[in-house]
Design a protein around this motif. Structure first.
Motif, PDB file in Angstrom:
ATOM      1  N   THR A   1       1.264  -8.949  -0.692  1.00 40.95           N
ATOM      2  CA  THR A   1       2.208  -9.045   0.422  1.00 40.95           C
ATOM      3  C   THR A   1       2.541 -10.509   0.704  1.00 40.95           C
TER       4      THR A   1
ATOM      5  N   GLY B   1       0.638  -1.552   3.946  1.00 41.60           N
ATOM      6  CA  GLY B   1      -0.738  -1.626   3.472  1.00 41.60           C
ATOM      7  C   GLY B   1      -1.480  -0.319   3.486  1.00 41.60           C
ATOM      8  N   GLU B   2      -1.102   0.573   4.368  1.00 39.92           N
ATOM      9  CA  GLU B   2      -1.766   1.866   4.450  1.00 39.92           C
ATOM     10  C   GLU B   2      -0.888   2.777   5.298  1.00 39.92           C
ATOM     11  N   PRO B   3      -1.178   4.063   5.269  1.00 37.34           N
ATOM     12  CA  PRO B   3      -0.388   4.940   6.126  1.00 37.34           C
ATOM     13  C   PRO B   3      -0.579   4.521   7.586  1.00 37.34           C
TER      14      PRO B   3
ATOM     15  N   ASP C   1       8.519   1.024   7.891  1.00 38.05           N
ATOM     16  CA  ASP C   1       7.234   1.352   7.272  1.00 38.05           C
ATOM     17  C   ASP C   1       7.482   1.272   5.773  1.00 38.05           C
ATOM     18  N   THR C   2       6.902   0.254   5.138  1.00 39.27           N
ATOM     19  CA  THR C   2       7.239  -0.060   3.752  1.00 39.27           C
ATOM     20  C   THR C   2       6.118   0.356   2.814  1.00 39.27           C
ATOM     21  N   TRP C   3       6.401   1.243   1.886  1.00 37.41           N
ATOM     22  CA  TRP C   3       5.390   1.629   0.902  1.00 37.41           C
ATOM     23  C   TRP C   3       5.601   0.847  -0.381  1.00 37.41           C
ATOM     24  N   TRP C   4       4.535   0.271  -0.869  1.00 38.82           N
ATOM     25  CA  TRP C   4       4.541  -0.364  -2.192  1.00 38.82           C
ATOM     26  C   TRP C   4       3.122  -0.711  -2.572  1.00 38.82           C
ATOM     27  N   GLN C   5       2.943  -1.381  -3.685  1.00 34.82           N
ATOM     28  CA  GLN C   5       1.609  -1.701  -4.204  1.00 34.82           C
ATOM     29  C   GLN C   5       1.635  -3.062  -4.901  1.00 34.82           C
ATOM     30  N   THR C   6       0.456  -3.607  -5.131  1.00 36.88           N
ATOM     31  CA  THR C   6       0.356  -4.833  -5.929  1.00 36.88           C
ATOM     32  C   THR C   6       1.142  -4.653  -7.228  1.00 36.88           C
TER      33      THR C   6
ATOM     34  N   ASP D   1      -1.425   7.534  -5.530  1.00 41.85           N
ATOM     35  CA  ASP D   1      -1.305   8.034  -4.155  1.00 41.85           C
ATOM     36  C   ASP D   1      -0.928   9.512  -4.123  1.00 41.85           C
TER      37      ASP D   1
ATOM     38  N   ARG E   1      -4.960   7.468  -1.208  1.00 42.18           N
ATOM     39  CA  ARG E   1      -5.310   7.435  -2.627  1.00 42.18           C
ATOM     40  C   ARG E   1      -5.918   8.760  -3.077  1.00 42.18           C
TER      41      ARG E   1
ATOM     42  N   ASN F   1      -9.256   1.865   0.994  1.00 46.26           N
ATOM     43  CA  ASN F   1      -8.388   0.893   1.626  1.00 46.26           C
ATOM     44  C   ASN F   1      -9.043   0.514   2.955  1.00 46.26           C
TER      45      ASN F   1
ATOM     46  N   ARG G   1      -7.773  -3.453  -0.587  1.00 46.24           N
ATOM     47  CA  ARG G   1      -8.033  -2.406  -1.551  1.00 46.24           C
ATOM     48  C   ARG G   1      -9.307  -2.705  -2.316  1.00 46.24           C
TER      49      ARG G   1
HETATM   50  C1  WT7 Z   1      -1.841   0.944  -1.697  1.00 52.90           C
HETATM   51  C2  WT7 Z   1      -1.496  -0.337  -2.383  1.00 52.90           C
HETATM   52  C3  WT7 Z   1       1.696  -3.095  -0.573  1.00 52.90           C
HETATM   53  C4  WT7 Z   1       1.017  -4.314  -0.227  1.00 52.90           C
HETATM   54  C5  WT7 Z   1      -0.296  -4.151   0.461  1.00 52.90           C
HETATM   55  C6  WT7 Z   1      -1.260  -3.235  -0.221  1.00 52.90           C
HETATM   56  C7  WT7 Z   1      -1.308   1.951   0.332  1.00 52.90           C
HETATM   57  C8  WT7 Z   1       0.613   0.498   1.076  1.00 52.90           C
HETATM   58  C9  WT7 Z   1       1.648   1.824   2.461  1.00 52.90           C
HETATM   59  C10 WT7 Z   1       2.467   2.519   3.401  1.00 52.90           C
HETATM   60  C11 WT7 Z   1       1.108   4.403   3.131  1.00 52.90           C
HETATM   61  C12 WT7 Z   1       0.550   2.517   1.916  1.00 52.90           C
HETATM   62  C13 WT7 Z   1      -1.088   2.941  -0.795  1.00 52.90           C
HETATM   63  C14 WT7 Z   1      -0.871   2.043  -1.992  1.00 52.90           C
HETATM   64  N1  WT7 Z   1      -0.078   1.668   1.064  1.00 52.90           N
HETATM   65  N2  WT7 Z   1       1.639   0.589   1.917  1.00 52.90           N
HETATM   66  N3  WT7 Z   1       3.520   1.928   3.981  1.00 52.90           N
HETATM   67  N4  WT7 Z   1       2.159   3.801   3.693  1.00 52.90           N
HETATM   68  N5  WT7 Z   1       0.283   3.803   2.249  1.00 52.90           N
HETATM   69  O1  WT7 Z   1      -1.229  -3.389  -1.603  1.00 52.90           O
HETATM   70  O2  WT7 Z   1      -3.660  -3.449  -2.183  1.00 52.90           O
HETATM   71  O3  WT7 Z   1      -1.910  -2.911  -3.901  1.00 52.90           O
HETATM   72  O4  WT7 Z   1      -2.502  -1.275  -2.089  1.00 52.90           O
HETATM   73  O5  WT7 Z   1      -1.794   0.763  -0.284  1.00 52.90           O
HETATM   74  O6  WT7 Z   1      -2.243   3.709  -0.960  1.00 52.90           O
HETATM   75  O7  WT7 Z   1      -1.166   2.670  -3.221  1.00 52.90           O
HETATM   76  P1  WT7 Z   1      -2.372  -2.802  -2.497  1.00 52.90           P
END
Ligand code: WT7
Length: 662
Positions: A322, A398-400, A422-427, A517, A532, A538, A543
């Protein structure tokens, strides 16, 4: 893997899914994307022609050589903007420093003790050129790697960009990681230089980063490291190894600025960032230069509705993705003003966040549900004491986020006038993948709404068939995207096995990207990410692989076996519980509990400290020898009855009763 996600928050949406928050009209009227904007009219085109969509997004960057082909896809190998060359810092700095933005603030930094530093685009450009010169003088060149282990000070941003200016791939290691964790990351990427500080300020204390670096490098443990550059931040005395360790202020004073950035291929690795998976060894996620920047620049502008007059604060540390995408590359590629805060969110008082927002007139706040829940518990009065009228948009990542926290954030922090993205994404995805457009998409508390344009995502069964509305399944990404990770550093096979073999297109057999997820899609097409489905937890937005914590525990001489699971935690999302069996002759004790917790802190870092250590005479296993994790998760959520730290779980009988699972 099982479709039952380990819920990290109360099941989102269950009761209040019907609640809809349309964008406030005053916000929508001025938004970059609103239902009547020209861009919005064209979003449907993105689905029909995703490559055209991404090509248009790439035009927002500064390229040295234009690409000849948008995508070369040999699953899972993607090459985006083939033939294109660029340097990330030219898009993030040079082109702004050539315009009126030369005197616009790029960074506004506040240290924990309260000092404030502002760097304009012109100044940041100069600092980056100078530090790049210093790194070049130390022998760093295109293709090399450098580790960055710094507190959140402007030098962290300068160091990242200075690496990028030379084509040096940076590996930022979060300052909360231990010497062991730092050392293994330095070695995995064969870093030549480590950039650190004497220390950082946290909760009124000094975090002794240089000491940790010394420990990581001791006795030739990191043989590729030739130099350590040290920022003087806290001013306390540190050991400087002659010939190896150099002060930042000395090397930059003597440096020849790198005015001409090194052009790299679009696919050149901009950075490596380690993240946890289901095995004990963290994965070095590799991100490209061109595609990555396209993804972060586009999402920064559209998801955050970024305008030149905004003061944008993403409260993440640069040690996490992030911070890479929305503290450094995304905002700077757009010429934004970024606010940075070094310290703890509730130091010296519970209103530190709100006081900074009021004093610096921050207009966009992007933070994590765990922080929001912490503030919610501390009480509304700390928020209400401050004038937060500068805020116009809020983000969560970062999480739900549980609907209750969402509502509090919207109402108490945002005064009901700010949309919440509310932004969903991952590393691994590099950039935001699913999120509302704040001026166009009605929000539902707890849902990240819909995939962004140019992306193909869905909720499917293990066989790839589409889940029905409201049916839980796996969240997958069905087509490549520019900011996707390119590989696991040094382990291409692991990249393939972790992400590209679990789910296939049932029609063509083409591999889809497996996010790890579990999610549901509702009748409006909104996504509800549950958590997950693999052995990843988390904790407060950090993570962690349960296997990583297990590996740390079994290194202790008293431990025979360990199984680690997550359990729901009201503030942190999840907490860590470890079930431990001891070697013959070793007895449970409260002292041993503390020793084991310290062991994990030493191997990984303090954020991985188990909340609970529970002793077992044996771990419950299936006939084939698999640990019955579901049973342990159930047990972990039921509190200790006696609070007796030395009582033993007897799993012999339970295991016999439940011969198989998962
Ligand atoms: C995991 C990724 C994205 C940068 C911070 C975390 C969870 C992330 C959300 C959200 C629900 C979410 C998922 C994902 N997650 N954002 N908006 N709603 N869950 O990065 O350490 O790579 O973790 O964080 O489970 O897979 P990360």
């Amino acid at each position: 893997m099982s479709t039952t996600a380990r819920t990290t928050a109360p099941a989102p949406g269950a009761a209040k899914a019907r609640d809809l928050f349309p964008p406030p009209p005053a916000f929508a009227a001025r938004a970059r994307i609103n239902p009547s904007s020209w861009t919005a009219q064209r979003l449907d085109d993105a689905a029909a022609d995703p490559l055209g969509y991404w090509e248009a997004a790439a035009d927002a960057l500064e390229w040295r050589t234009r690409w000849t082909k948008v995508l070369d896809w040999q699953a899972p190998r993607a090459k985006w903007f083939v033939g294109g060359t660029l340097n990330a810092t030219e898009s993030c700095l040079d082109r702004h420093a050539r315009t009126w933005r030369r005197t616009k603030a790029a960074l506004i930094w506040e240290g924990e003790p309260g000092e404030v530093r502002t760097l304009t685009y012109g100044q940041l450009h100069d600092e980056v050129c100078r530090f790049a010169g210093a790194l070049r003088a130390l022998g760093l060149d295109k293709g090399d790697r450098a580790a960055i282990y710094l507190p959140l000070v402007p030098e962290a941003v300068i160091a990242m960009l200075a690496c990028a200016r030379l084509g040096v791939t940076h590996s930022v290691v979060f300052g909360g990681f231990s010497a062991e964790a730092l050392g293994s990351r330095i070695n995995d990427a064969s870093c030549k230089v480590v950039i650190t500080a004497d220390g950082g300020a946290r909760r009124g204390q000094v975090v002794r980063l240089k000491e940790t670096v010394d420990k990581a490098l001791a006795d030739g443990a990191c043989p590729t490291v030739t130099n350590v550059v040290v920022v003087r931040r806290t001013g306390h005395e540190v050991q400087m190894a002659p010939g190896r360790d150099l002060w930042w202020h000395d090397v930059t004073r003597e440096a020849q600025p790198v005015t001409e950035a090194v052009a790299v291929d679009a696919e050149h690795p901009l950075y490596i960032l380690y993240t946890s998976g289901t095995t004990g060894k963290p994965k070095g996620v590799v991100h490209s230069t061109g595609g990555y920047l396209v993804g972060v620049a586009r999402t920064m502008r559209w998801v955050f509705d970024l305008k030149d007059e905004d003061i944008f604060w993403c409260s993440a540390d640069v040690g996490w993705v992030t911070g890479h995408s929305y503290v450094v590359y995304g905002p700077l590629a757009n010429g934004a003003t970024v606010f940075l805060y070094e310290g703890a969110p509730t130091y010296p008082g519970p209103d530190r966040f709100w006081s900074m927002i009021a004093r610096h007139k921050i207009s966009i706040l992007y933070t994590a549900p765990t922080a929001i829940r912490t503030f919610m518990r501390l009480g509304d009065q700390h928020v209400k004491r401050h004038d937060l009228s500068s805020l116009r948009l809020l983000g969560s990542v970062g999480e739900p986020i549980n609907p209750e926290a969402w509502r509090w954030y919207h109402q108490t922090v945002g005064g009901a006038r700010c949309p919440v993205v509310d932004t969903w994404w991952q590393t691994e995805t590099g950039a935001i993948m699913a999120s509302p457009f704040p001026g166009m998409t009605p929000q539902k508390p707890g849902s990240c709404t819909k995939p962004l344009p140019g992306l193909a995502m869905d909720v499917v069964h293990q066989d790839g068939s589409r889940c029905a509305d409201d049916e839980q399944g796996f969240l997958v990404i069905q087509a490549p995207w520019p900011s996707m990770m390119r590989t696991v550093w040094g382990d291409d096979e692991r990249f393939r096995q972790t992400y590209w073999v679990q789910v296939k297109d049932p029609a063509t057999g083409a591999p889809w990207y497996f996010t790890g997820d579990g999610a549901r899609r509702d009748k409006d097409g909104y996504l509800w990410v549950i958590g997950r489905v693999d052995d990843v937890v988390n904790v407060a937005g950090h993570r962690l692989g349960t296997a990583e914590v297990e590996s740390a525990l079994v290194l202790h001489s008293a431990v025979a076996e360990a199984a680690v699971v997550g359990r729901p935690d009201e503030v942190k999302g999840q907490g860590i519980v470890a079930f431990v069996t001891l070697k013959d002759g070793r007895q449970p004790s409260e002292a041993l509990v503390e020793e084991l917790k310290r062991q994990v802190v030493g191997e990984i870092g303090s954020f991985a400290r188990p909340d609970d250590i529970r002793w077992a005479n044996a771990l419950p296993k299936t006939r084939s020898g698999k640990i019955m994790r579901r049973l342990l998760r159930e047990l972990a959520t039921t509190g200790r009855v006696t609070g007796d730290m030395t009582s033993l779980e007897d799993f012999g009988a339970i295991a016999a009763l439940r011969p198989s699972e998962e």
